[in-house]
Every structure is written in C-alpha cells, then in structure tokens.
Write a protein that holds these residues in place. Structure first.
Motif, PDB file in Angstrom:
ATOM      1  N   GLY A 270      26.150 -20.810 104.752  1.00  0.00           N
ATOM      2  CA  GLY A 270      25.782 -20.808 103.340  1.00  0.00           C
ATOM      3  C   GLY A 270      25.471 -19.421 102.833  1.00  0.00           C
ATOM      4  O   GLY A 270      25.844 -19.062 101.695  1.00  0.00           O
ATOM      5  N   CYS A 271      24.807 -18.594 103.646  1.00  0.00           N
ATOM      6  CA  CYS A 271      24.523 -17.213 103.237  1.00  0.00           C
ATOM      7  C   CYS A 271      25.804 -16.412 103.075  1.00  0.00           C
ATOM      8  O   CYS A 271      25.927 -15.593 102.150  1.00  0.00           O
ATOM      9  CB  CYS A 271      23.620 -16.548 104.272  1.00  0.00           C
ATOM     10  N   ALA A 272      26.757 -16.642 103.960  1.00  0.00           N
ATOM     11  CA  ALA A 272      28.037 -15.952 103.836  1.00  0.00           C
ATOM     12  C   ALA A 272      28.741 -16.349 102.542  1.00  0.00           C
ATOM     13  O   ALA A 272      29.347 -15.503 101.858  1.00  0.00           O
ATOM     14  CB  ALA A 272      28.915 -16.277 105.047  1.00  0.00           C
ATOM     15  N   PHE A 273      28.673 -17.630 102.163  1.00  0.00           N
ATOM     16  CA  PHE A 273      29.260 -18.073 100.897  1.00  0.00           C
ATOM     17  C   PHE A 273      28.562 -17.399  99.714  1.00  0.00           C
ATOM     18  O   PHE A 273      29.208 -16.992  98.736  1.00  0.00           O
ATOM     19  CB  PHE A 273      29.158 -19.589 100.771  1.00  0.00           C
ATOM     20  N   ILE A 274      27.229 -17.302  99.770  1.00  0.00           N
ATOM     21  CA  ILE A 274      26.493 -16.662  98.669  1.00  0.00           C
ATOM     22  C   ILE A 274      26.904 -15.205  98.531  1.00  0.00           C
ATOM     23  O   ILE A 274      27.071 -14.686  97.419  1.00  0.00           O
ATOM     24  CB  ILE A 274      24.982 -16.780  98.906  1.00  0.00           C
ATOM     25  N   MET A 275      27.067 -14.516  99.665  1.00  0.00           N
ATOM     26  CA  MET A 275      27.485 -13.115  99.598  1.00  0.00           C
ATOM     27  C   MET A 275      28.883 -12.982  99.025  1.00  0.00           C
ATOM     28  O   MET A 275      29.170 -12.049  98.259  1.00  0.00           O
ATOM     29  CB  MET A 275      27.426 -12.500 100.997  1.00  0.00           C
ATOM     30  N   GLY A 276      29.779 -13.912  99.388  1.00  0.00           N
ATOM     31  CA  GLY A 276      31.119 -13.868  98.800  1.00  0.00           C
ATOM     32  C   GLY A 276      31.112 -14.147  97.318  1.00  0.00           C
ATOM     33  O   GLY A 276      31.900 -13.576  96.552  1.00  0.00           O
ATOM     34  N   ASP A 277      30.215 -15.041  96.881  1.00  0.00           N
ATOM     35  CA  ASP A 277      30.112 -15.357  95.460  1.00  0.00           C
ATOM     36  C   ASP A 277      29.401 -14.260  94.687  1.00  0.00           C
ATOM     37  O   ASP A 277      29.695 -14.021  93.512  1.00  0.00           O
ATOM     38  CB  ASP A 277      29.364 -16.684  95.308  1.00  0.00           C
ATOM     39  N   GLY A 278      28.462 -13.563  95.359  1.00  0.00           N
ATOM     40  CA  GLY A 278      27.646 -12.570  94.652  1.00  0.00           C
ATOM     41  C   GLY A 278      28.423 -11.396  94.111  1.00  0.00           C
ATOM     42  O   GLY A 278      28.011 -10.788  93.116  1.00  0.00           O
ATOM     43  N   VAL A 279      29.540 -11.059  94.730  1.00  0.00           N
ATOM     44  CA  VAL A 279      30.326  -9.928  94.235  1.00  0.00           C
ATOM     45  C   VAL A 279      31.304 -10.352  93.147  1.00  0.00           C
ATOM     46  O   VAL A 279      31.891  -9.488  92.473  1.00  0.00           O
ATOM     47  CB  VAL A 279      31.097  -9.262  95.401  1.00  0.00           C
ATOM     48  N   ILE A 280      31.530 -11.661  92.976  1.00  0.00           N
ATOM     49  CA  ILE A 280      32.444 -12.131  91.929  1.00  0.00           C
ATOM     50  C   ILE A 280      31.707 -12.389  90.622  1.00  0.00           C
ATOM     51  O   ILE A 280      32.249 -12.177  89.537  1.00  0.00           O
ATOM     52  CB  ILE A 280      33.183 -13.402  92.393  1.00  0.00           C
ATOM     53  N   THR A 281      30.463 -12.834  90.714  1.00  0.00           N
ATOM     54  CA  THR A 281      29.700 -13.173  89.511  1.00  0.00           C
ATOM     55  C   THR A 281      29.588 -12.011  88.529  1.00  0.00           C
ATOM     56  O   THR A 281      29.839 -12.190  87.329  1.00  0.00           O
ATOM     57  CB  THR A 281      28.301 -13.678  89.910  1.00  0.00           C
ATOM     58  N   PRO A 282      29.202 -10.800  88.948  1.00  0.00           N
ATOM     59  CA  PRO A 282      29.129  -9.714  87.961  1.00  0.00           C
ATOM     60  C   PRO A 282      30.475  -9.415  87.302  1.00  0.00           C
ATOM     61  O   PRO A 282      30.531  -9.116  86.099  1.00  0.00           O
ATOM     62  CB  PRO A 282      28.640  -8.518  88.788  1.00  0.00           C
ATOM     63  N   VAL A 283      31.562  -9.533  88.071  1.00  0.00           N
ATOM     64  CA  VAL A 283      32.873  -9.185  87.531  1.00  0.00           C
ATOM     65  C   VAL A 283      33.291 -10.169  86.445  1.00  0.00           C
ATOM     66  O   VAL A 283      33.673  -9.774  85.325  1.00  0.00           O
ATOM     67  CB  VAL A 283      33.914  -9.140  88.665  1.00  0.00           C
ATOM     68  N   ILE A 284      33.237 -11.473  86.733  1.00  0.00           N
ATOM     69  CA  ILE A 284      33.698 -12.459  85.753  1.00  0.00           C
ATOM     70  C   ILE A 284      32.769 -12.512  84.549  1.00  0.00           C
ATOM     71  O   ILE A 284      33.210 -12.734  83.410  1.00  0.00           O
ATOM     72  CB  ILE A 284      33.816 -13.851  86.414  1.00  0.00           C
ATOM     73  N   SER A 285      31.477 -12.279  84.753  1.00  0.00           N
ATOM     74  CA  SER A 285      30.545 -12.314  83.624  1.00  0.00           C
ATOM     75  C   SER A 285      30.809 -11.163  82.668  1.00  0.00           C
ATOM     76  O   SER A 285      30.870 -11.343  81.445  1.00  0.00           O
ATOM     77  CB  SER A 285      29.103 -12.258  84.141  1.00  0.00           C
ATOM     78  N   VAL A 286      30.963  -9.958  83.215  1.00  0.00           N
ATOM     79  CA  VAL A 286      31.156  -8.779  82.361  1.00  0.00           C
ATOM     80  C   VAL A 286      32.515  -8.826  81.671  1.00  0.00           C
ATOM     81  O   VAL A 286      32.627  -8.568  80.457  1.00  0.00           O
ATOM     82  CB  VAL A 286      30.993  -7.498  83.201  1.00  0.00           C
ATOM     83  N   ILE A 287      33.574  -9.163  82.405  1.00  0.00           N
ATOM     84  CA  ILE A 287      34.915  -9.183  81.801  1.00  0.00           C
ATOM     85  C   ILE A 287      35.002 -10.244  80.706  1.00  0.00           C
ATOM     86  O   ILE A 287      35.561 -10.001  79.625  1.00  0.00           O
ATOM     87  CB  ILE A 287      35.986  -9.415  82.876  1.00  0.00           C
ATOM     88  N   SER A 288      34.452 -11.434  80.969  1.00  0.00           N
ATOM     89  CA  SER A 288      34.529 -12.503  79.962  1.00  0.00           C
ATOM     90  C   SER A 288      33.758 -12.134  78.699  1.00  0.00           C
ATOM     91  O   SER A 288      34.152 -12.534  77.589  1.00  0.00           O
ATOM     92  CB  SER A 288      33.983 -13.805  80.550  1.00  0.00           C
ATOM     93  N   GLY A 289      32.682 -11.389  78.825  1.00  0.00           N
ATOM     94  CA  GLY A 289      31.941 -10.985  77.634  1.00  0.00           C
ATOM     95  C   GLY A 289      32.675  -9.934  76.820  1.00  0.00           C
ATOM     96  O   GLY A 289      32.746 -10.013  75.590  1.00  0.00           O
ATOM     97  N   ILE A 290      33.241  -8.946  77.507  1.00  0.00           N
ATOM     98  CA  ILE A 290      33.921  -7.857  76.788  1.00  0.00           C
ATOM     99  C   ILE A 290      35.243  -8.335  76.199  1.00  0.00           C
ATOM    100  O   ILE A 290      35.732  -7.766  75.201  1.00  0.00           O
ATOM    101  CB  ILE A 290      34.114  -6.663  77.746  1.00  0.00           C
TER     102      ILE A 290
END
Length: 808
Positions: A270-290
């Motif tokens: 589960g921690c490995a999944f969180i780490m894999g998800d943690g680097v995608i969240t900032p990217v999709i959040s910032v791109i979708s806003g801009i």
C-alpha cells in the motif's frame, strides 16, 4: 566511585549557540569542593530518580517501537489523558475559558486541514466528470444521472464510511497511515517485552502470596472453618483469574507472528502504491487547472506546459516552510474555494432540480445495464472523485482525527457533491460542454476570479499528497521499513515533518511526467491504479487489525470487510484496463519503491539478528577488565566514541576500534549515547565519570533541537565541571571522533535476490546520515568512520521441503 552530573541546556530561543546553553545543576558554582561519600550517595539517588522520571516521560511520548499500548484503548489519541490532567484543579470560570480556547483551536485546526489534507480530493471536480465523459461517444440524461449517482455513492462509501468512520478510528498516539495501522496488529515487539515483564512479576507475587499463606496458623473452630471454606472458594476464583491473566500475557504464537508479517507486507505494498500516486497528483492537478486558460484564450494552449512547470517548481520550493505555515495561508483559500464551487452547484441545481434524482441508487444498475462491460471502464474514471482519500488518514497526525472529520462533513463533502450535481446540469443542458464541465459551469461575470481561485486550489491540492508522502517516509523510517533519511520537524507538532530528499526527487519525477503526458486527459489514464490498490491494501490490514487488536468477532469483520474489498478490487480492475494508456507509470514506480522497502526491511532484520547473536552491546563493566590488562596502552589525546541508544552499554564503535588497534585506548575516552525525546525542544546532557579517564555522556535532545558543535560542547563541559575533568583536558586539536556504519555481506553465495537486496541495502546505508551527524556537528578534521561488515547466513530450507528433495 562514579559521579554523575546532569547538565540542562535551555531552549535555543534566546541564544542558539550550543556553547552558551550549558548550565550546571549543582547548588554552588562549578568550582565547589568534591562531594563527600554521603553527599555523593544522595546525589546519585536523586539523579537516578530523575532518570526514572525522564524515562517515564519518554514512555508517554515514545516512538512506535518504544510505546506501550493497552489492548482496549490503543486506538484513542494519546492526548486524552493529558487533557484530563489539565482540566483537573480548574475553577468553573477557568474551565469555561479553557473550553472556549480549546474549541477555537479545534476550529482553527479544521480550517488549516482544509489547505493540507483536502486539497487533492477537493479539486477532483476539476477533472473527474470530463475524464468519465471522455469514454462516451454519445450520452443522454440517463447516462449523466448514472455517472452522478456512481460518483455520489463512491464518495459516501469509500470516504465517509470507510475512512472517516472506520479506518480513522485506529491510531497510535494520534498518528495515522497504513504503516501505523499495520504496526497495531499484534504482536507488538515492545508489547511482548512488557508482557514478559508483567508475567514474571505476577508469578513472583503469586509465589510470595502462597509462601505467606503457608506460614499463617490455621484455626479449627466453627467460624474459622466457614471463613476458610469461603477463602477456598475465593482462592479458586483467584486461580481462574490468574490463569486468564497469564493467558493474556503469554508470548505471541507462531500464527500471530505470521499474521503480523502478512499485515506488514500488505502495508508496504500500500505504501508503494501511495508513492506511485503521490507523484501523479501534483501533475494532473496543476495541468487541469491551467488548462482553463484554453477555454477562454485558445491561443495559450502552447503555454500550458511551461506554466505548469513553473507552478510545480514554486510548490516544491515552498515545502521547507512546513505544513503549519502553509496551512495558515492555504486553509482560508481552500475554504473560499469550497464555498464558491458549492454556490456554483446550487446556482445550476436551481435551474434543474430533477438532477437530485441521482441520489437514487437505481441509476448504478442503469449504468451497468446500458453500458455492459464498458461500465467497468467507467469505474476506472469514477474513482478519480476519491483520489486523496488515503491522504486524510496519512495526514491525521498533523491535525487530529476530529478536526479532519469536522472539515470533511461540514465543508468538503457537501460542497463537492453540490458542484458535481451542478456539472451534471450543465452537461445535460449542453452536451458540447463535456470537455470541461467544471469551467463551463462558471458564470461569465465571475469566470476569471473563480479561475484564479481554482488554480490556487490545484496548487494547494498537490500539497496533500506531498505532505502525506513526508509523513509516510517518516513513519516507514521509524519502523525500519525505509532508509532513515534526514527529517526536519517544521513545527512543535512532531507529526509535521519535511524530508528534503523526497521533496527533490518528487519534483524531478513530476517534471518528467509533465513533459511526457502534456495533457490532463492523458495523465488521467495513469491516475487511479495506485489509489485503488492502496484502498484494497488498507481494507485488508484494517480487517486484520480489527480481529486481532479490537477482538471483533470474525463473523462480523469478514462479511463487512469483504464488501469493502470487493468494491476496492472492482475499482482496481477497472483501472487496470488503462494499463497501456499510462497505468504502467504508477505501477512501475510502486514496484521500485516496494523493492527498496523490502530490501531495507530484510537488511534491518538481518542486522538485528546479527546483533542478537553476537551480543555486540556489552556492559560497561568490561571496561574494567580491559584496563586491568597489563598489555593495555593509553595513547595521548581524546577519543569520542559516538553511538545511538547505547545508554550504559559499550558502543559498537568502541568494540570495532578495539578489534582494529588491539590493546590500546586514548588517554581520555568519552562514550556518547544520543537519545531523541519526543518533545520539540530539549537538550539535556548527563556526564558520568567511570574512572581512569573514561566518561559516559548521555545526550537527550528534542526533535526540533539544534545540533551541538562537538568541540565547543566538550570545552564547555570541561569548564562547567572542573571536579570531574580535573585531570583530563579536552583539546580540539587532539580529539578524534569515531562513529560506525554497518554493511551486510553474504557468508555464502546465494540467490540473485539476496545479492541484489544486499547491494541495495549497502548503497543506502552509505548514503543515509548517521545518528551522530543528526545530533552533533562533527569537524571533518579528526572524524573517523569505522565500517563494520556483518556476515549473514540465509535461512535453511524447511524440513518438509528438505525431505521432499531428499526423497526425490
């Protein structure tokens, strides 16, 4: 005669210089005459009492590996008992004032949590609807209501029921996260040690009671016979109660140990999944806003990527300021954001109140009936509405369980649902708005202010997963599941941390993903695989926790847990369909992190077994045997041997030094033991004169304390304690500082996995900072690092497998 002197170092508020923080706690100045025999005895007893008090204090705030937990109350926050003590002895007026201040602080924590915890899940409305509708070639009103219904009950089922009510009820001293949840699954190593001590103490008391009863005379009169008969019955009841107590105190069985290992393994996945998800969240959040620029100004489409990189860079550069300072700014912004998107949802719902029919769960069946197997793909995008749910549990140590629950149920949950229903109205009225229903729903007069507010929100959204990763790495390091990276505590709250290495690695990976995917629709395919995998792992560990720690009946836990697990696996398999479209990214990152964690966990276990077999930490009494050796030579200079948590023991570094140089010791030997207290600011140094120029120095420091400069520390200690250092003087030019690192080596050649994990462990063991460098500034001139190579032997084959091979 051993003489102890305790030196209390005041807080570094006024003067952070380590040399000016040393005070002698003796009555007179440092040049007082040597204490007499009786005075020394009294002083030693006082100091020993102080030591016991300090140890008890540390036990109340101890780390996961040092804490004691009651079987029934371990899930409660550790702050409840402290709150009760503060309420005692207060007048009604003071109690009212204290309650008002506590309520204000509670509301303030809830406001701050909006900016740190709920940024990710709060900005899901920006891209969830657009991602789901991108899979539909054509759709009608029934399809939109079905999508809205699935989003509604996904949020209710996973966030409201599973995380907010069930999972967040389990905590350790207020800390959350899947690693903490796995640590609560019995057996706890420290708890097993305490059980053994209690069991031995109870048996000693019972033997003493039996011996005292046998010595008492027995009277044979009628009244005495009745009393003896009653005592016999009571004694039988006492024996039954003792047997029950002994049963509770028995060591863990092999089955319990395997359950513990399984829960730890699942938590690491589960921690490995969180780490894999943690680097995608900032990217999709910032791109979708801009990308909202493109709706009003299509010519700026080529500037989306450069602006996204700038925003991401600013976000990661702001992390060293800490979550408390960031929360003070982010909290009010997110509160305004949630109120605005809720108001926009209400504005559109008034135009079509029939959209509230989506509350009817029958529309979930309508979706599967109309879409067939394609509805499985819809599940993979609907789960985007709950991305960030795992951050609410991982960040629980920052703000507290009740503050997070208040923020969710009072602000985040209603406002997000209202906005989803408003987007449904917009899409039903105009199917061409399906490309970006969030921004299309904003009325034209307020479009640009809301657009700027949404972009601020997506910047803040990235903060929740970044903060969760910092906490996650900190927890993993505390349990020896991850290399102990340098951790900075950014506030007086121990849970608020900043990990510099994680911050810069995340920034580099986010830049690469931004340049690779370029569009939020493309990266949405990679989003969700890691999130749903973490959901399933949390469900499994929580089931084990509820059955083993809370002792909830299996007939209750298994059916309920299987329902949650079935939902999690349905979302997970729905996201696996997107594997070739980008779903491989979080899985690859997760596999890399899991391999690192397994290698470090196994290596740490091998190192503990090595210490246990060799019994490397020996008693200080062996020093007297060394000094009585006729061949022992004392060289000039000062040797400072630094270890961690080696109080009243010989540090391994001194044993390694003895093996290297033989029968030789410096003229002055200082054995340094470093302990970290679980309070913000604390610097206490206890010096014990062991005789013959050998001193034991125990340093206790808070997790926010500044590092001490070692040469100045020794000089000030000598000036403040002339009675101890009357014959030996510390010269910085002749002082050598020794510390040690451990490297694992194969005793025999084994499989490729063993060699690979040892290489990974040794690589990180050389990179991570040593415990000495965390507490002391050590000069490069005179610094000696000793490397201790620990040979390990692989576990033998099981007897049944060995017999099978021999028979063949």
């Amino acid at each position: 005669m051993q003489r102890d002197v305790e030196l209390g170092l005041p807080q570094p508020d006024a003067d952070t210089s380590p040399g000016n923080n040393i005070n002698n706690h003796s009555k007179n100045d440092s040049r007082q005459p040597v204490l007499s025999e009786s005075e020394e005895t009294d002083t030693d007893s006082t100091l020993s009492k102080e030591t016991e008090t300090e140890d008890e204090d540390r036990g109340q705030h101890s780390s996961p590996s040092e804490s004691e937990y009651d079987d029934e109350d371990n899930h409660n926050d550790g702050q409840s008992s402290a709150s009760k003590k503060r309420r005692q002895g207060k007048s009604p007026k003071q109690l009212t004032k204290w309650t008002i201040l506590k309520t204000i602080g509670f509301c303030f924590s809830s406001l701050t949590s909006l900016g740190i915890v709920f940024g990710d899940i709060g900005t899901s409305p920006l891209y969830t609807y657009a991602s789901v509708l991108s899979e539909y070639d054509t759709f009608d009103r029934e399809d939109v209501l079905a999508i809205t219904c699935m989003i509604t009950y996904t949020v209710v089922f996973i966030v409201c029921i599973k995380y907010m009510i069930l999972v967040m009820s389990a905590s350790r001293d207020g800390e959350g996260g899947i690693v903490t949840l796995a640590s609560l699954v019995p057996p706890d190593p420290e708890q097993e040690h305490q059980k053994a001590k209690k069991l031995a103490a109870k048996r000693r008391r019972d033997l003493a009671d039996e011996a005292s009863k046998q010595q008492k005379p027995v009277h044979e009169s009628g009244d005495h016979k009745k009393r003896l008969f009653k005592r016999k019955i009571l004694r039988i009841d006492d024996e039954d109660r003792k047997e029950k107590r002994y049963a509770k105190l028995q060591p863990a069985s092999e089955a319990q140990k395997w359950v513990k290992r399984f829960s730890v393994f699942i938590s690491l996945i589960g921690c490995a999944f969180i780490m894999g998800d943690g680097v995608i969240t900032p990217v999709i959040s910032v791109i979708s806003g801009i990308e909202g620029f493109v709706i009003k100004v299509p010519s700026l489409e080529s500037a989306v990527i450069p602006f996204s990189l700038i925003v991401l860079g600013v976000l990661f550069l702001a992390q060293p300021f800490g979550t408390q300072k960031l929360g003070l700014v982010f909290g009010p912004i997110m509160l305004l954001y949630f109120l605005v998107i809720g108001a926009i949802g209400i504005y559109h719902i008034q135009q079509m109140p029939d959209v509230l029919e989506a509350w009817n769960p029958k529309y979930i069946g309508v979706c599967f009936q109309r879409q067939g197997l394609n509805s499985w793909t819809t599940l993979g995008f609907v789960v985007l509405a709950v991305t960030g749910a795992e951050a609410t549990y991982a960040d629980m140590g920052h703000f507290g369980r009740e503050a997070i629950r208040l923020a969710w149920f009072a602000v985040v949950f209603p406002c997000c649902l209202l906005n989803y229903y408003g987007q449904a109205v917009v899409v039903i009225q105009n199917h061409d708005y399906a490309d970006s229903p969030f921004f299309r729903a904003i009325p034209d007069p307020v479009y640009w202010p809301v657009f700027l507010l949404a972009n601020l929100a997506v910047i803040i959204a990235s903060q929740s997963l970044i903060t969760a990763l910092f906490s996650l790495v900190h927890h993993l390091s505390a349990y020896d599941y991850f290399p102990p990276l340098h951790v900075e505590h950014t506030s007086k709250h121990q849970g608020q941390v900043y990990v510099r290495a994680v911050n810069w690695i995340m920034m580099a990976v986010c830049f690469c993903l931004t340049l690779y995917f370029k569009h939020s629709a493309a990266i949405a395919s990679a989003f969700g695989v890691a999130v749903t995998g973490c959901f399933a792992c949390t469900t499994v560990v929580y089931m084990l926790f509820a059955m083993t720690r809370w002792h909830v009946p299996v007939l209750i836990v298994v059916p309920i847990g299987l329902v949650f697990l079935a939902v999690d696996l349905a979302f997970f398999t729905g996201n696996l369909i997107k594997f070739t479209d980008g779903g491989w990214v979080p899985l690859v990152l997760g596999v890399l992190m899991l391999s690192l964690m397994l290698a470090w966990t196994k290596g740490s276990s091998d190192l503990r077994k090595y210490h246990k077999l060799r019994k490397s930490q020996k008693s200080l009494d062996i020093l007297q045997d060394w000094l009585r050796d006729p061949s022992m030579q004392r060289t000039s200079g000062v040797g400072m041997f630094i270890g961690a948590e080696t109080k009243h023991k010989i540090p391994d570094v001194l044993l390694s030094y003895r093996r290297m140089v033989g029968a030789s010791l410096p003229r002055t030997v200082v054995l340094v033991s470093i302990h970290q207290a679980h309070v913000p600011h604390r610097k206490t140094i206890r010096v014990t004169d062991l005789g013959d120029g050998i001193y034991e120095m125990n340093i206790t420091r808070g997790f926010q304390s500044h590092r001490l400069h070692a040469p100045e520390l020794l000089k000030k200690l000598e000036e403040a304690n002339r009675e101890i250092f009357e014959e030996h003087h510390f010269d910085p030019q002749t002082t050598t500082y020794y510390f040690q690192r451990y490297i694992l080596a194969e005793k025999y050649k084994y499989r490729i996995w063993t060699s690979t994990r040892l290489m990974a462990y040794n690589f990180w063991a050389r990179l991570v900072p040593s415990p000495a460098s965390k507490a002391l500034h050590l000069p490069l001139n005179g610094l000696v690092e000793l490397t201790n190579t620990c040979p390990i032997s692989q576990r033998k084959l099981p007897s049944w497998m060995l017999g099978f091979l021999l028979n063949k």
